[in-house]
Design an enzyme around this catalytic site. Structure first.
Site, PDB file in Angstrom:
ATOM      1  N   MET A  30       0.811  -1.219   0.000  1.00 41.29           N
ATOM      2  CA  MET A  30       0.000   0.000   0.000  1.00 41.29           C
ATOM      3  C   MET A  30       0.841   1.263   0.000  1.00 41.29           C
ATOM      4  O   MET A  30       0.349   2.323  -0.371  1.00 41.29           O
ATOM      5  CB  MET A  30      -0.912   0.035   1.231  1.00 41.29           C
ATOM      6  CG  MET A  30      -2.153  -0.800   1.112  1.00 41.29           C
ATOM      7  SD  MET A  30      -3.169  -0.697   2.604  1.00 41.29           S
ATOM      8  CE  MET A  30      -3.635   1.019   2.648  1.00 41.29           C
ATOM      9  N   ASP A 163      -5.941  -9.108   2.716  1.00 39.21           N
ATOM     10  CA  ASP A 163      -4.534  -9.509   2.779  1.00 39.21           C
ATOM     11  C   ASP A 163      -4.191 -10.053   4.168  1.00 39.21           C
ATOM     12  O   ASP A 163      -3.241  -9.599   4.802  1.00 39.21           O
ATOM     13  CB  ASP A 163      -3.650  -8.316   2.422  1.00 39.21           C
ATOM     14  CG  ASP A 163      -2.220  -8.715   2.093  1.00 39.21           C
ATOM     15  OD1 ASP A 163      -1.980  -9.906   1.809  1.00 39.21           O
ATOM     16  OD2 ASP A 163      -1.345  -7.835   2.151  1.00 39.21           O
TER      17      ASP A 163
END
Length: 180
Positions: A30, A163
């Site tokens: 991210m 995730d």
């Protein structure tokens, strides 16, 4: 030294007039994570700088980044409402332009609870627990079941963690906290 050039923030800088950057923690899918000090409340926090590539991954069409950004903000707002001992607390989010003039770099950031220490991976043996049944039961009770309580809290709010892995579970002492 070239590794530092790939970092968005520098140690010592003040982000958005609120947070002094103390150290680079790491980089993930991210974006980048930093430890910072919140000036007004005098506490350490974690700041995640969201990468432009990650935002674009919401949609295949790069022109839909604005829609992706709106969806991201809605998800962060929803996550900030979840108060659970096994979920990393979100304190703030925002955007700021770094630089000057035409070379401004717009960044999105999330401010979260800072959890020093290791991840769930550090509690796991590569060989597993066999034949130590008692050790496995202790691990399940201490780490895995509380983590499942956190996942349940997310699901009850309509959030799916995409995730889940040991590296995304931080340990606050012996308390597992779901992150990312």
């Amino acid at each position: 030294m070239s590794e530092n050039r790939n970092r968005t923030l520098e140690v010592g800088m003040v982000l958005d007039g609120k947070w002094v950057i103390l150290e680079f923690v790491g980089k993930g899918g991210m974006g980048e994570v930093y430890r910072a000090h919140q000036l007004n409340l005098k506490r350490d926090v974690a700041i995640k700088i969201i990468s432009q590539e990650w935002l674009r991954s919401f949609d295949c069409d790069p022109e839909n980044t604005g829609d992706s950004l709106e969806r991201f903000h809605r998800e962060v707002q929803l996550m900030a409402q979840i108060i659970h001992p096994n979920i990393l607390q979100i304190f703030d989010e925002g955007s700021v332009a770094l630089g000057q003039g035409e070379n401004d770099l717009p960044i999105q950031y999330i401010v979260m609870e800072y959890v020093p220490g290791s991840t769930l991976r550090s509690t796991m043996s590569e060989e597993g627990f066999y034949p130590e049944k008692e050790r496995m039961e202790d691990w399940l009770r201490q780490y895995f079941l509380p983590l499942l309580d956190g996942v349940r809290a997310l699901h009850e709010c309509g959030i799916i963690h995409r995730d889940l892995k040991p590296e995304n579970v931080l340990l606050a002492g012996n308390t597992p906290k779901l992150a990312d």
